[in-house]
Motif scaffolding. Structure first.
Motif, PDB file in Angstrom:
ATOM      1  N   LEU A 556       0.798  -1.415  -0.018  1.00 51.60           N
ATOM      2  CA  LEU A 556      -0.049  -0.072   0.096  1.00 51.60           C
ATOM      3  C   LEU A 556       0.755   1.313  -0.019  1.00 51.60           C
ATOM      4  CD1 LEU A 556      -2.770   1.387   0.379  1.00 51.60           C
ATOM      5  CD2 LEU A 556      -2.509   1.265   2.770  1.00 51.60           C
ATOM      6  N   VAL A 557       1.971   1.132   0.637  1.00 52.98           N
ATOM      7  CA  VAL A 557       2.872   2.542   0.832  1.00 52.98           C
ATOM      8  C   VAL A 557       3.450   2.628  -0.720  1.00 52.98           C
ATOM      9  CG1 VAL A 557       5.088   3.127   1.785  1.00 52.98           C
ATOM     10  CG2 VAL A 557       3.596   1.826   3.094  1.00 52.98           C
ATOM     11  N   THR A 558       3.812   1.608  -1.484  1.00 53.31           N
ATOM     12  CA  THR A 558       4.267   1.786  -2.776  1.00 53.31           C
ATOM     13  C   THR A 558       3.166   2.393  -3.545  1.00 53.31           C
ATOM     14  OG1 THR A 558       5.541  -0.209  -2.428  1.00 53.31           O
ATOM     15  CG2 THR A 558       5.261   0.414  -4.614  1.00 53.31           C
ATOM     16  N   VAL A 559       2.053   2.214  -3.299  1.00 54.56           N
ATOM     17  CA  VAL A 559       0.826   2.556  -4.158  1.00 54.56           C
ATOM     18  C   VAL A 559       0.689   3.931  -4.016  1.00 54.56           C
ATOM     19  CG1 VAL A 559      -1.912   2.363  -4.542  1.00 54.56           C
ATOM     20  CG2 VAL A 559      -0.478   0.132  -4.260  1.00 54.56           C
ATOM     21  N   ILE A 560       0.912   4.014  -2.498  1.00 50.83           N
ATOM     22  CA  ILE A 560       0.710   5.975  -2.278  1.00 50.83           C
ATOM     23  C   ILE A 560       1.686   6.602  -2.906  1.00 50.83           C
ATOM     24  CG2 ILE A 560       0.765   7.309  -0.502  1.00 50.83           C
ATOM     25  CD1 ILE A 560      -0.745   5.577   1.350  1.00 50.83           C
ATOM     26  N   ILE A 561       2.871   5.928  -2.838  1.00 44.15           N
ATOM     27  CA  ILE A 561       4.218   6.775  -3.363  1.00 44.15           C
ATOM     28  C   ILE A 561       3.981   6.811  -4.962  1.00 44.15           C
ATOM     29  CG2 ILE A 561       6.765   6.685  -3.886  1.00 44.15           C
ATOM     30  CD1 ILE A 561       6.846   5.358  -1.093  1.00 44.15           C
ATOM     31  N   SER A 562       3.624   5.906  -5.510  1.00 46.45           N
ATOM     32  CA  SER A 562       3.296   5.855  -7.007  1.00 46.45           C
ATOM     33  C   SER A 562       2.190   6.674  -7.275  1.00 46.45           C
ATOM     34  CB  SER A 562       2.859   4.522  -7.542  1.00 46.45           C
ATOM     35  OG  SER A 562       3.894   3.464  -7.221  1.00 46.45           O
ATOM     36  N   LEU A 563       1.204   7.103  -6.607  1.00 49.03           N
ATOM     37  CA  LEU A 563      -0.067   8.005  -6.807  1.00 49.03           C
ATOM     38  C   LEU A 563       0.593   9.137  -6.645  1.00 49.03           C
ATOM     39  CD1 LEU A 563      -2.630   5.798  -5.114  1.00 49.03           C
ATOM     40  CD2 LEU A 563      -2.634   6.560  -7.589  1.00 49.03           C
ATOM     41  N   VAL A 564       1.356   9.615  -5.524  1.00 43.45           N
ATOM     42  CA  VAL A 564       2.230  10.942  -5.477  1.00 43.45           C
ATOM     43  C   VAL A 564       2.826  11.064  -6.677  1.00 43.45           C
ATOM     44  CG1 VAL A 564       3.719  12.200  -4.252  1.00 43.45           C
ATOM     45  CG2 VAL A 564       2.346  10.758  -2.911  1.00 43.45           C
ATOM     46  N   VAL A 565       3.666  10.250  -7.478  1.00 41.08           N
ATOM     47  CA  VAL A 565       4.186  10.813  -8.278  1.00 41.08           C
ATOM     48  C   VAL A 565       2.985  11.083  -9.754  1.00 41.08           C
ATOM     49  CG1 VAL A 565       5.616   9.869 -10.277  1.00 41.08           C
ATOM     50  CG2 VAL A 565       6.265   9.247  -8.065  1.00 41.08           C
TER      51      VAL A 565
END
Length: 605
Positions: A556-565
């Motif tokens: 989920l953390v990776t998803v959030i970071i990707s969504l930030v980008v």
């Protein structure tokens, strides 16, 4: 706010909790609360918020913008105060109940993992929004936001990412402790909202504990190096996506120096750090040279070089026996055994853990504070000296301060601090990252070379017309960017983060890609990179708690970071004047004209 839980006075490990909403409790596992716990104010607080919202709605009917602004300011301040009062009442009530239970002979406090919840937080965010709306009612309100667009865009992007992450949890997350139970719609909504709230509380939980800070800073260290590498290239008009390859080459170089170079630590340690930078610089500089000499796109080059670097790493660590054109070569790098890892670094090349720097032998060391103070004093005192002399004398003063500070006896460090430090792998590479942050900031904003680098990135044709050698700047920018990425290898290989002071094939070079998110979130500034790196470090650390307690994947953390980008690439879905400097300047001009017109009108009246 009517359906969300406002407070959770008790929660078990695993997420099951006693939820209190304005219209009653939701308690699927029949958890018991002390009879002395006083939380009857929750329902009254809800109706106060309803009244505040009605008053805010009526405020927008006021015709005079200044009166409207003053009213909204007052209501926003009232809301912030109300939230603070709720927090005080809640924590006082819980602590009083726990103390009473312990005084009555209870073996442990009955209320655990208690916290405010979504309903209370929504009130706080609403109050902050009212303060912001109050500022927007005044002349120049829009320009006020545009002026701080460097912070507005990342914050809005993060909020959007969190909202999408919350939606994913809402759809995919499993509410704990309700299997086989029959729930009303109100209870189901409250439990789902609590699941979302608790998930993000766990993600951000490291900032509430000392051990969380140490672990988060450990995660932040390689993100700072990787983020600086991408940000530096961005400032020069380049996109360095080759962080993984540059980290790999930096790790190979530091391994070679650290394993095979004899000598005292004061020689081997700095040289091994420089070797890490050199490895990354050569790999990044190669992509820069290809672009400057042949016009080859640096994005394609760096991606391809990532694959080559991975193969080079495998060549070094897969086996010490290699065949090439029917000839057998023997390499000295791989350690005995099946695991693909190198020989161990010499002790002289290993970076010390932070516990050995801050509290050797359990006593606080004044060495680092004295080094910092001495370096800063000399640096600012010699502000009119040339850069080389200034840095040389600053370094000398820092070393002298470190030596003197090490002789001063310090107080004993508390046992819990020693325990948390010992459990963390935070090491000297963090201090190196902080030093590099300062150097990059100074180089880009305070030197002629940095000015030329930024000019080449902002307007290449104009910079070339002004006499700047673009080809040389491209190579230099990629060299420095690669060196910054290569330094991330010191954290993994010299810092012992991978449990051993060795180079392993499993080195997480993917942090080089995370550097893109860090740089974008930090708006390519040193301070922004530090803050974004720490934010992602906290999320990574909190992701472990999220997985352990709720069984929600750390991805989920990776998803959030990707969504930030993605959100930043879309400008946070904000109007163009937040992302286009020309339109932002136009907004500023219009605001100035508006304020001048208003001033003339007031003088005339």
């Amino acid at each position: 706010m009517a359906l969300a839980p406002w407070v959770v006075p008790k929660r078990e490990f695993g997420g099951v909790g006693y939820l209190l909403t304005p219209f009653g409790a939701v308690n699927p596992q029949n958890l018991e609360l002390p009879a002395t716990l006083g939380l009857g104010w929750v329902g009254a607080a809800f109706w106060v918020w309803v009244g505040l919202m009605l008053a805010a709605s009526l405020a927008f009917l006021l015709l005079d913008p200044r009166s409207r602004s003053r009213t909204l300011y007052a209501l926003g301040a009232l809301g912030v105060g109300l939230f603070a009062l709720e927090a005080v009442l809640f924590y006082q009530a819980v602590n009083a109940a726990n103390e009473a239970a312990l005084a009555g002979g209870a073996p442990r406090a009955p209320l655990r993992r208690f916290t405010l919840s979504l309903g209370a937080y929504l009130g706080f965010f609403y109050a902050v929004a009212l303060l912001l709306l109050a500022r927007l009612q005044l002349p120049g309100g829009k320009a006020f936001l545009v002026r701080y667009r460097g912070a507005v865009v990342p914050v809005v992007s993060l909020v959007l990412s969190v909202l999408v992450g919350a939606l994913l949890i809402l759809v995919l997350g499993r509410v704990p402790g309700v299997e086989g139970l029959s729930l009303s719609l109100r209870e189901w909504i409250a439990l789902k909202l609590d699941l979302i709230t608790f998930s993000f509380q766990l993600l951000f939980s490291p900032i509430y504990t000392l051990s969380g800070w140490f672990n988060s800073l450990q995660q932040t260290t390689p993100l700072i190096f990787a983020g600086l590498a991408v940000a530096f290239a961005f400032r020069a008009g380049l996109f360095n996506i080759g962080g993984p390859g540059q980290i790999t080459l930096g790790a190979i170089f530091v391994m070679i120096v650290g394993v095979f170079m004899p000598g005292p630590g004061w020689i081997v340690l700095p040289l091994s750090i420089l070797a890490a930078a050199l490895g990354g610089a050569l790999w990044g500089g190669l992509a820069g040279w290809l672009k400057a000499r042949f016009g080859a796109n640096e994005v394609v080059n760096t991606i391809m070089l990532n694959y080559i670097a991975a193969s080079v790493l495998l060549f070094f660590l897969a086996s010490n026996q290699q065949r090439f054109f029917n000839y057998t070569f023997y390499l000295p790098f791989k350690a005995q055994g099946f695991e693909a890892k190198s020989l161990e670094l010499r002790p002289e090349a290993q970076l010390p853990l932070m516990i050995n720097l801050l509290a050797p032998g359990g006593e606080f060391s004044w060495a680092l504070p004295m080094a910092l103070v001495a370096g800063l004093v000399v640096f600012f005192f010699l502000r009119r000296a040339d850069l080389g002399r200034r840095l040389l004398l600053t370094g000398g003063a820092a070393i002298l301060g470190y030596a003197v500070g090490g002789l001063i006896p310090g107080p004993a460090v508390a046992g819990n601090v020693m325990r948390d430090l010992a459990a963390s792998k935070l090491n000297g590479s963090f201090l190196l990252a902080v030093g590099v942050l300062i150097l990059v900031h100074y180089y880009l904003l305070r030197t002629v070379g940095g000015y030329e680098m930024r000019a080449a990135g902002l307007a290449p044709k104009a910079a070339e017309y002004a006499g700047i050698n673009l080809g040389r700047k491209i190579v230099l920018a990629m060299l420095i960017s690669g060196a910054l990425a290569g330094l991330a290898a010191t954290h993994y290989v010299q810092g012992g983060v991978m449990d051993e002071y060795r180079l392993k094939q499993s080195i997480p070079v993917g942090v080089g890609f995370d550097g893109i998110a860090v740089a974008l979130m930090g708006q390519n500034t040193s301070l922004g990179v530090a803050l974004a790196g720490f934010l992602f470090g906290v999320l990574r650390t909190g992701g472990l708690d999220l997985s352990q307690q709720l069984g929600i994947s750390r991805e989920l953390v990776t998803v959030i970071i990707s969504l930030v980008v993605l959100a930043i690439a879309l400008g946070g879905l904000l109007p163009r004047y937040f992302t286009d400097p020309l339109k932002a300047a136009q907004v500023e001009t219009e605001a100035k004209d508006e304020e001048e017109a208003l001033t003339k009108t007031q003088r005339a009246s």
